[in-house]
Structure formats: C-alpha cells, structure tokens
Design an enzyme around this catalytic site. Structure first.
Site, mmCIF file in Angstrom:
data_model
loop_
_atom_site.group_PDB
_atom_site.id
_atom_site.type_symbol
_atom_site.label_atom_id
_atom_site.label_comp_id
_atom_site.label_asym_id
_atom_site.label_seq_id
_atom_site.Cartn_x
_atom_site.Cartn_y
_atom_site.Cartn_z
ATOM 1 N N TYR A 15 60.060 -19.337 -4.143
ATOM 2 C CA TYR A 15 60.802 -18.128 -3.736
ATOM 3 C C TYR A 15 61.676 -17.629 -4.882
ATOM 4 O O TYR A 15 61.609 -16.461 -5.280
ATOM 5 C CB TYR A 15 61.665 -18.437 -2.503
ATOM 6 C CG TYR A 15 62.767 -17.414 -2.254
ATOM 7 C CD1 TYR A 15 62.463 -16.107 -1.898
ATOM 8 C CD2 TYR A 15 64.118 -17.763 -2.382
ATOM 9 C CE1 TYR A 15 63.465 -15.162 -1.678
ATOM 10 C CE2 TYR A 15 65.126 -16.831 -2.165
ATOM 11 C CZ TYR A 15 64.792 -15.527 -1.818
ATOM 12 O OH TYR A 15 65.795 -14.602 -1.615
ATOM 13 N N THR A 64 68.878 -12.314 -5.718
ATOM 14 C CA THR A 64 69.581 -13.458 -5.120
ATOM 15 C C THR A 64 70.178 -14.358 -6.194
ATOM 16 O O THR A 64 69.650 -14.420 -7.312
ATOM 17 C CB THR A 64 68.583 -14.266 -4.257
ATOM 18 O OG1 THR A 64 69.148 -15.540 -3.958
ATOM 19 C CG2 THR A 64 67.266 -14.519 -4.975
ATOM 20 N N ASP A 65 71.210 -15.088 -5.825
ATOM 21 C CA ASP A 65 71.803 -16.057 -6.767
ATOM 22 C C ASP A 65 70.841 -17.201 -7.078
ATOM 23 O O ASP A 65 71.025 -17.930 -8.063
ATOM 24 C CB ASP A 65 73.137 -16.610 -6.226
ATOM 25 C CG ASP A 65 73.039 -17.288 -4.855
ATOM 26 O OD1 ASP A 65 71.929 -17.367 -4.289
ATOM 27 O OD2 ASP A 65 74.086 -17.742 -4.356
ATOM 28 N N GLU A 66 69.789 -17.357 -6.227
ATOM 29 C CA GLU A 66 68.892 -18.504 -6.412
ATOM 30 C C GLU A 66 68.100 -18.420 -7.711
ATOM 31 O O GLU A 66 67.553 -19.420 -8.170
ATOM 32 C CB GLU A 66 67.945 -18.640 -5.207
ATOM 33 C CG GLU A 66 68.746 -18.730 -3.923
ATOM 34 C CD GLU A 66 67.989 -19.234 -2.715
ATOM 35 O OE1 GLU A 66 66.968 -19.915 -2.871
ATOM 36 O OE2 GLU A 66 68.447 -18.944 -1.599
HETATM 37 P P1 NAD Z 1 64.123 -11.069 5.899
HETATM 38 O O1 NAD Z 1 63.029 -12.065 5.717
HETATM 39 O O2 NAD Z 1 64.994 -11.140 7.115
HETATM 40 O O3 NAD Z 1 63.515 -9.584 5.864
HETATM 41 C C1 NAD Z 1 62.512 -9.205 4.967
HETATM 42 C C2 NAD Z 1 61.886 -7.910 5.488
HETATM 43 O O4 NAD Z 1 60.904 -7.471 4.539
HETATM 44 C C3 NAD Z 1 61.159 -8.072 6.826
HETATM 45 O O5 NAD Z 1 61.522 -7.012 7.700
HETATM 46 C C4 NAD Z 1 59.685 -7.992 6.465
HETATM 47 O O6 NAD Z 1 58.888 -7.447 7.498
HETATM 48 C C5 NAD Z 1 59.740 -7.080 5.249
HETATM 49 N N1 NAD Z 1 58.581 -7.260 4.344
HETATM 50 C C6 NAD Z 1 58.066 -8.426 3.894
HETATM 51 N N2 NAD Z 1 57.007 -8.179 3.098
HETATM 52 C C7 NAD Z 1 56.887 -6.827 3.018
HETATM 53 C C8 NAD Z 1 56.008 -5.969 2.342
HETATM 54 N N3 NAD Z 1 55.005 -6.445 1.565
HETATM 55 N N4 NAD Z 1 56.164 -4.632 2.468
HETATM 56 C C9 NAD Z 1 57.145 -4.127 3.269
HETATM 57 N N5 NAD Z 1 58.009 -4.908 3.949
HETATM 58 C C10 NAD Z 1 57.874 -6.239 3.825
HETATM 59 O O7 NAD Z 1 64.989 -11.163 4.569
HETATM 60 P P2 NAD Z 1 66.543 -10.931 4.334
HETATM 61 O O8 NAD Z 1 67.252 -12.212 4.504
HETATM 62 O O9 NAD Z 1 66.981 -9.730 5.071
HETATM 63 O O10 NAD Z 1 66.537 -10.616 2.766
HETATM 64 C C11 NAD Z 1 66.381 -9.276 2.291
HETATM 65 C C12 NAD Z 1 66.442 -9.268 0.776
HETATM 66 O O11 NAD Z 1 67.692 -9.818 0.332
HETATM 67 C C13 NAD Z 1 65.359 -10.126 0.112
HETATM 68 O O12 NAD Z 1 64.900 -9.436 -1.022
HETATM 69 C C14 NAD Z 1 66.074 -11.398 -0.281
HETATM 70 O O13 NAD Z 1 65.483 -11.978 -1.421
HETATM 71 C C15 NAD Z 1 67.461 -10.871 -0.589
HETATM 72 N N6 NAD Z 1 68.576 -11.829 -0.400
HETATM 73 C C16 NAD Z 1 68.704 -12.505 0.783
HETATM 74 C C17 NAD Z 1 69.786 -13.367 0.958
HETATM 75 C C18 NAD Z 1 70.000 -14.080 2.271
HETATM 76 O O14 NAD Z 1 70.925 -14.890 2.363
HETATM 77 N N7 NAD Z 1 69.242 -13.829 3.305
HETATM 78 C C19 NAD Z 1 70.704 -13.555 -0.084
HETATM 79 C C20 NAD Z 1 70.534 -12.848 -1.287
HETATM 80 C C21 NAD Z 1 69.449 -11.984 -1.419
HETATM 81 P P1 TYD Z 2 68.665 -21.522 4.050
HETATM 82 O O1 TYD Z 2 69.369 -20.838 5.169
HETATM 83 O O2 TYD Z 2 67.203 -21.792 4.168
HETATM 84 O O3 TYD Z 2 68.993 -20.701 2.732
HETATM 85 P P2 TYD Z 2 68.695 -21.059 1.153
HETATM 86 O O4 TYD Z 2 67.773 -22.208 1.106
HETATM 87 O O5 TYD Z 2 68.050 -19.813 0.691
HETATM 88 O O6 TYD Z 2 70.031 -21.334 0.557
HETATM 89 O O7 TYD Z 2 69.363 -22.924 3.794
HETATM 90 C C1 TYD Z 2 70.755 -23.012 3.492
HETATM 91 C C2 TYD Z 2 71.058 -24.454 3.207
HETATM 92 O O8 TYD Z 2 70.885 -25.208 4.410
HETATM 93 C C3 TYD Z 2 70.129 -25.095 2.180
HETATM 94 O O9 TYD Z 2 70.875 -26.031 1.393
HETATM 95 C C4 TYD Z 2 69.114 -25.831 3.019
HETATM 96 C C5 TYD Z 2 69.910 -26.249 4.235
HETATM 97 N N1 TYD Z 2 69.153 -26.342 5.498
HETATM 98 C C6 TYD Z 2 69.237 -27.501 6.269
HETATM 99 O O10 TYD Z 2 69.956 -28.461 5.928
HETATM 100 N N2 TYD Z 2 68.520 -27.558 7.436
HETATM 101 C C7 TYD Z 2 67.723 -26.520 7.839
HETATM 102 O O11 TYD Z 2 67.053 -26.646 8.901
HETATM 103 C C8 TYD Z 2 67.658 -25.335 7.040
HETATM 104 C C9 TYD Z 2 66.802 -24.166 7.452
HETATM 105 C C10 TYD Z 2 68.403 -25.285 5.876
#
Ligand code: NAD
Ligand code: TYD
Length: 357
Positions: A169, A143-145
C-alpha cells in the site's frame, strides 16, 4: 472563486466527509464525485446530499481514460472542472499484503491517468500553453506511510524525509506521489501532494482499527491487537484533514508537499483501552494476535510547514474527537451493521441498477 471540484473516491471514508465539509464551507462550489464503488465505497455516506443542485455522483474508475477525459473536458451547467482532489485509492494495508495488484492498478496507474487527463485538459498536449486565465489545482491525497517507520526517539516526519515505504500500500502511494512530482516538474501541472496521518471519524469502513474495534466491542466480539500493541499511530479527526485539504487547494503552492497531522501519537493498546473505556466494555475483549508482516512501528507527523505557511491548525482535541467518533458508531448502528453484513450494496443496486462485482 467558485470552483468545480472533481473529487475522486468521494464515496469512501475521507472523501465523503470531505464532500460534506466542502458543501458546508463553500456552498457556492460544485462537486462531481467519481467513485468506482469498490467494497469501500458507500453511497449511504452521501444520502443526505443526494439531489443537491451543486453535487452529482458518477460511478466509474479513475483509470478509465475516456470517462475521466469526458469529465475533465465537460462543460455543462456545472462548468469545466478546475480542481481535482484525488482520494480514490485502495487504502487498507492488510489487503495490500494479501494482494498488491489492485493497489498498483488504482493508486499508481489510476493516478497517472488522472494526471495525464488533467494535463491534456488544462495545458493542452504541449509543455507550454493552456488556459492561464483559469486557476487549476490538482491535489493528490497521500499518506505519512510513504515515509516508512520511525524509531522511538526519531523526530517526526517532515516533508524532507526520504520515501521508505514498507507495505505494498505505502509503496503504491509513494509511487503516485512521485508521478505527481514528475507532472509538476516536467509539464508544469499545478499538482500539490498532501501526506496525512491516520484519520478517524464517521463513515470509516470497519476494517480499520477504530471502527473495527468499536463495532466488535458493541457486538461483544474480541478486539485483535497486532503484536505487542505498542505500535504507535498519529491520529487526526477527519474534519481536520478536510480543512487542511481545503487550505492546500486554496492557498498551497503547486509542486509542494504538505504534511498534515495534529500531534496525537497513541500506541495501539492505549487506543484500544480508550475505546473500551468510552463504550463501558471490559478489557477482557482484548486479544493479542500475530503482528502484520512488515508492520511499521511508529508514525509521527511534523505539520509545521502547513501551519506556518497556510495558517492551518486543527480544530479538534484528540480526546474529544475520539469520543465524538465512537459516539457516532453507537448512534448509527444501521450504517455499520449494513456495511458489516454487506447489505449496503443492495442500496446501490436499487438506486443505480448497477451490478456490483
Ligand atoms: P476508503 O478505502 O474508505 O475509500 C476509498 C474510495 O475510493 C472508495 O469509495 C472506493 O470505492 C474508491 N475507489 C477505489 N478504487 C477506485 C477507482 N479505481 N476509481 C474510483 N474510485 C475508486 O479510503 P479512505 O480511508 O477514505 O482514504 C482516502 C484517501 O486518503 C486514500 O488515497 C488514502 O491513501 C488517503 N489517506 C487515508 C488515511 C486514513 O487514515 N484512512 C490517512 C492518510 C491518507
Ligand atoms: P489501520 O487502521 O489498518 O491503519 P494503518 O495500518 O494504515 O496505520 O491500523 C492502525 C494500527 O492498528 C496499525 O498499527 C495496525 C493495528 N491494527 C491492529 O492491531 N488490529 C487490527 O485488527 C487492525 C485492523 C489494525
């Protein structure tokens, strides 16, 4: 080459969209989905492909070495796994503030277990050796975070930026990225790391900004905007993330990091207003609430490396993709109502007889 992918976390938001994407784009590939089904995993996301001959689901933990060894070492009719795509993670910043421990367990230790199992299966125990006739790939989804937070005039993150994670995280993801680097440098494991910006699209758990605000607005509940609403996130439609991961696993160089983003920086309050506009709901639903501790001010991704080196580019325009995503929640109320009520867990129990914690 027809690959056999071990996709971890494939029942979550991005993983399930990625599996759909791969089965559409590479219909001769096979996919094994390993997912623990935490609160965020939902097999309903994959209901339409259940029973497909080239897809199967295994419930389990990426930190379970025996299970991961069996999956990587297996050689049944799916053939040996040649590619790991590691999406499995604890993924929500707010939860990591409440309790960082599961983030270390899954994101750090779980990733190390997967890396070690891949090393044993693909390279043998030694540094040299392994089956050179098979093209193995381990793609770690980060992630970019991990780069921390930008000021308003800072240039977007490149792959050269220092890792300066601020939330538990982000720190756990940065740690797993470094383990990937070490497994490449020390053992020659063909690991590539991707760092994507904020995703949106179907099947996103309604704890994250967009699905939370859409579903709250649909139920007439307030939208809690943290702080002054001027924190900026860079957004990408989930299918564009999937196409980038596919490009990386087919053409990316082992040992490299690729940023993924589509140049769509939006302050949270603008995103909130856009969602309300699309839904035709009033701005009186907006509530400013206390900011999250350590809240990163701004993320922005410079994706020129993946564009130049792999010829990848996003297919979606932000405004169209946002409408499309919001519409999906409007058209699929059963999905998010079951998730919000917790009722979706009954589905696994009826399907798998699993007792879920
Ligand atoms: P999510 O929380 O929707 O899904 C995570 C999945 O992983 C779930 O299905 C959960 O059951 C499974 N999981 C958790 N712990 C596990 C374990 N120990 N063993 C097997 N499975 C397990 O997350 P997401 O938003 O789909 O993110 C997926 C990946 O992409 C993550 O690695 C996250 O860091 C990365 N990512 C997410 C975003 C975003 O905007 N959501 C952006 C950049 C990177
Ligand atoms: P989020 O979807 O949790 O993603 P991330 O924190 O990984 O970027 O949040 C996106 C942005 O929205 C972040 O700046 C936090 C803000 N946010 C709110 O303002 N209210 C909310 O209830 C949530 C969940 C996030």
């Amino acid at each position: 080459m027809a690959r056999h992918l071990l996709v971890t976390g494939g029942a979550g938001f991005i993983g399930s969209n990625f599996i759909h994407y791969i089965l559409r784009e590479r219909p001769d590939w096979r996919v094994t989905n390993l997912d623990l089904l935490t609160y965020a995993g939902n097999l309903e996301n994959l209901r339409d492909i259940e029973g497909s001959s080239n897809y199967r689901f295994v419930r389990g933990d990426i930190g379970d070495r025996q299970l991961v060894d069996a999956l990587l070492g297996g050689d049944d009719w799916f053939g040996p796994v040649d590619t790991v795509v590691n999406f499995a993670a604890e993924s929500h910043v707010d939860r990591s503030i409440l309790d960082p421990s599961p983030f270390v367990d899954t994101n750090v230790r779980g990733t190390q277990v997967l890396l070690e199992a891949a090393r044993q299966a693909w390279l043998g125990a030694g540094v040299e050796g392994g089956r050179r006739d098979v093209e193995h790939r381990f793609v770690h989804i980060s992630t970019d975070e991990v780069y921390g937070s930008l000021g308003p005039d800072d240039p977007a993150f490149t792959e050269e930026n220092r890792l300066e994670p601020n939330s538990p995280y982000a720190a756990s993801k940065a740690s797993s990225d470094l383990l990937c680097r070490a497994y490449f440098k020390t053992f020659g494991l063909p690991v590539t790391v991707t760092r994507c910006c904020n995703n949106f699209g179907p099947y996103q758990f309604p704890e994250k900004l967009i699905p939370l605000f859409v579903t709250n607005a649909l139920e007439g509940q307030p939208l809690p905007v943290y702080g002054d609403g001027m924190n900026v996130r860079d957004w990408i439609y989930v299918d564009d993330h999937s196409s980038a991961v596919l490009a990386v696993l087919e053409r990316g160089r082992p040992g490299e990091v690729y940023n993924i983003g589509s140049d769509s920086e939006v302050p949270n309050i603008e995103m909130t207003r856009a969602i309300l506009r699309i839904l035709g709901k009033p701005e009186t639903l907006i509530r400013y609430v206390a900011g999250r501790p350590g809240h990163d001010r701004r993320y922005a991704i410079d994706a020129s490396k993946i564009r130049a080196e792999l010829g990848w580019q996003p297919a979606y325009r932000f405004e169209d993709a946002l409408e499309r995503a919001v519409r999906w929640y409007v058209e699929n109320p059963e999905w998010w109502q079951r998730v919000r009520s917790g009722e979706y867990r009954r589905y696994y129990e009826s399907q798998y007889g699993a007792r879920l914690g």
